[in-house]
Design a protein around this motif. Sequence first.
Motif, PDB file in Angstrom:
ATOM      1  N   TRP A   1      -2.031 -29.137   8.589  1.00  0.00           N
ATOM      2  CA  TRP A   1      -3.101 -28.698   7.704  1.00  0.00           C
ATOM      3  C   TRP A   1      -3.483 -27.284   8.102  1.00  0.00           C
ATOM      4  O   TRP A   1      -3.489 -26.956   9.285  1.00  0.00           O
ATOM      5  CB  TRP A   1      -4.315 -29.622   7.840  1.00  0.00           C
ATOM      6  N   SER A   2      -3.772 -26.457   7.134  1.00  0.00           N
ATOM      7  CA  SER A   2      -4.169 -25.092   7.464  1.00  0.00           C
ATOM      8  C   SER A   2      -5.315 -24.652   6.566  1.00  0.00           C
ATOM      9  O   SER A   2      -5.322 -24.950   5.366  1.00  0.00           O
ATOM     10  CB  SER A   2      -2.981 -24.156   7.284  1.00  0.00           C
ATOM     11  N   PRO A   3      -6.278 -23.947   7.137  1.00  0.00           N
ATOM     12  CA  PRO A   3      -7.350 -23.448   6.280  1.00  0.00           C
ATOM     13  C   PRO A   3      -6.869 -22.342   5.325  1.00  0.00           C
ATOM     14  O   PRO A   3      -7.544 -22.030   4.360  1.00  0.00           O
ATOM     15  CB  PRO A   3      -8.382 -22.901   7.271  1.00  0.00           C
ATOM     16  N   HIS A   4      -5.711 -21.770   5.624  1.00  0.00           N
ATOM     17  CA  HIS A   4      -5.194 -20.692   4.751  1.00  0.00           C
ATOM     18  C   HIS A   4      -3.804 -21.068   4.287  1.00  0.00           C
ATOM     19  O   HIS A   4      -2.830 -20.723   4.929  1.00  0.00           O
ATOM     20  CB  HIS A   4      -5.116 -19.360   5.503  1.00  0.00           C
ATOM     21  N   ARG A   5      -3.715 -21.780   3.216  1.00  0.00           N
ATOM     22  CA  ARG A   5      -2.361 -22.109   2.766  1.00  0.00           C
ATOM     23  C   ARG A   5      -2.187 -21.730   1.312  1.00  0.00           C
ATOM     24  O   ARG A   5      -3.163 -21.381   0.648  1.00  0.00           O
ATOM     25  CB  ARG A   5      -2.059 -23.587   2.964  1.00  0.00           C
TER      26      ARG A   5
ATOM     27  N   LEU B   1     -16.419 -35.217   1.240  1.00  0.00           N
ATOM     28  CA  LEU B   1     -15.151 -35.884   0.903  1.00  0.00           C
ATOM     29  C   LEU B   1     -15.115 -36.221  -0.588  1.00  0.00           C
ATOM     30  O   LEU B   1     -14.086 -36.052  -1.247  1.00  0.00           O
ATOM     31  CB  LEU B   1     -14.997 -37.174   1.706  1.00  0.00           C
TER      32      LEU B   1
ATOM     33  N   TRP C   1     -13.754 -28.492   6.774  1.00  0.00           N
ATOM     34  CA  TRP C   1     -13.040 -27.874   7.892  1.00  0.00           C
ATOM     35  C   TRP C   1     -14.002 -27.065   8.758  1.00  0.00           C
ATOM     36  O   TRP C   1     -14.037 -27.203   9.973  1.00  0.00           O
ATOM     37  CB  TRP C   1     -11.901 -26.998   7.344  1.00  0.00           C
TER      38      TRP C   1
ATOM     39  N   GLY D   1      -6.958 -21.486   1.247  1.00  0.00           N
ATOM     40  CA  GLY D   1      -6.458 -22.602   0.460  1.00  0.00           C
ATOM     41  C   GLY D   1      -7.478 -23.708   0.351  1.00  0.00           C
ATOM     42  O   GLY D   1      -8.452 -23.753   1.073  1.00  0.00           O
ATOM     43  N   GLY D   2      -7.239 -24.607  -0.554  1.00  0.00           N
ATOM     44  CA  GLY D   2      -8.080 -25.790  -0.660  1.00  0.00           C
ATOM     45  C   GLY D   2      -9.348 -25.517  -1.431  1.00  0.00           C
ATOM     46  O   GLY D   2      -9.743 -24.374  -1.659  1.00  0.00           O
TER      47      GLY D   2
ATOM     48  N   MET E   1      -8.092 -32.788  11.120  1.00  0.00           N
ATOM     49  CA  MET E   1      -7.688 -32.451   9.753  1.00  0.00           C
ATOM     50  C   MET E   1      -6.229 -32.855   9.522  1.00  0.00           C
ATOM     51  O   MET E   1      -5.894 -33.401   8.475  1.00  0.00           O
ATOM     52  CB  MET E   1      -7.868 -30.951   9.480  1.00  0.00           C
TER      53      MET E   1
ATOM     54  N   GLU F   1     -13.281 -28.866   0.673  1.00  0.00           N
ATOM     55  CA  GLU F   1     -12.312 -29.046   1.765  1.00  0.00           C
ATOM     56  C   GLU F   1     -12.575 -28.011   2.854  1.00  0.00           C
ATOM     57  O   GLU F   1     -12.555 -28.327   4.038  1.00  0.00           O
ATOM     58  CB  GLU F   1     -10.890 -28.905   1.207  1.00  0.00           C
ATOM     59  N   GLN F   2     -12.815 -26.757   2.435  1.00  0.00           N
ATOM     60  CA  GLN F   2     -13.122 -25.699   3.399  1.00  0.00           C
ATOM     61  C   GLN F   2     -14.436 -25.974   4.125  1.00  0.00           C
ATOM     62  O   GLN F   2     -14.558 -25.712   5.319  1.00  0.00           O
ATOM     63  CB  GLN F   2     -13.206 -24.345   2.675  1.00  0.00           C
TER      64      GLN F   2
END
Lengths: 223, 223
Positions: free
Chosen positions: B219-223, A149, A100, A91-92, A203, A96-97
Amino acid sequence: MPREVRERQMLDAAVAGFARHGYQAASMDDIAEEAGVSKPLVYLYLKSKEDLFTACIRRERAALVEAVRGGTGADRADGDGPRAGGVPGSGGSGAEQQLWRGLCAFFAHTAARPEGWSVLHRAHTQGEPFAREVAGLRAEITELVTLLLGRAAVDAGCDEEFAEREVSGLAHAMVGAAESLAVWANSRTDAVPSPKETAATLMNFCWTGLGQMIKGARWSPHR
Amino acid sequence: MPREVRERQMLDAAVAGFARHGYQAASMDDIAEEAGVSKPLVYLYLKSKEDLFTACIRRERAALVEAVRGGTGADRADGDGPRAGGVPGSGGSGAEQQLWRGLCAFFAHTAARPEGWSVLHRAHTQGEPFAREVAGLRAEITELVTLLLGRAAVDAGCDEEFAEREVSGLAHAMVGAAESLAVWANSRTDAVPSPKETAATLMNFCWTGLGQMIKGARWSPHR
């Protein structure tokens, strides 16, 4: 033994010594002994205690920046890397990744090298020119976070004006928060969080907030 | 002239001098001249340059803590003050409002006394015992923020276990972020944000995130 191997051993011993005893109290005798070399050889290679400490800071600074940039893929990316559109299967947006993964790399590095992090984090307490080295490190990381950002905000459909106006402050807030969290995580003796857990804390705390801000939501004392 | 007035003048001049030139370069002659007293009188009252610098740090530390505690109403409150239920006419729980007002007070104080903040923020670069004073200040503020975040989380219906587990890390993140933001705000020469704007930046960034966390969002890296 090749010079670079010997120098690395000296720096390893010096980082451990400075982390354990602080700059003032660390002894060149102990550092030489720990490195398995004579004290004159340490002075021959590294000139003085000040030069040795500076060499430690520079090595740890370079290693930390390399870890974080590696995590974000900033070295590969440089305009061409994963950006808008995001990483397949996750996601994202790309930025953003990247942020992270950069945070995960930062907390993994500071957890794996607590002595190096301790030297970096406490070097500014030893006055100039050490404080200047660390300020340079912070500026370098802040620039990277500002870039990510800003990209993430634009990827999320945020207008450029918001990115211009808000992102610099947010980047400073995030870097200060990360620094503080790394010290906190390394100081824990029980329930030590994993690097990913610490990165997720930040995060959760910040990114979710940024996500809301991009959507136009604002915290208000009167709501 | 009463001693305390004279001492205050000396400390005012010293804070200005240390902020402008740094601890090493600041001159006792200039500080005495700026305070309108003789150099021997400065030494008579404050003993040495080190003692004078320590007195500056302690005064600025006390003033900052008083401003922040005053903002949160922590001195009044102490168990009895505005807590759960919130401030009439405003949103959020009492603790959330206290945190907001504490942040506003912090950024208003650091903006109104940039020289005092500069002395505090840079004191740790001058080694011990100054670094210890500043570490004590940070610990004091972090303790207050931990208390308020914990109360706010519980007020918002969060279970105690979450508060126990997460709040300490979040408090460290918030204090690091606030410190970093105050330096950033004071370094700006154009588009200088007001203290309330800076406080809102931090609340937007962090509080909205915390609000989501309390509700169970992560928050999740996989959403």
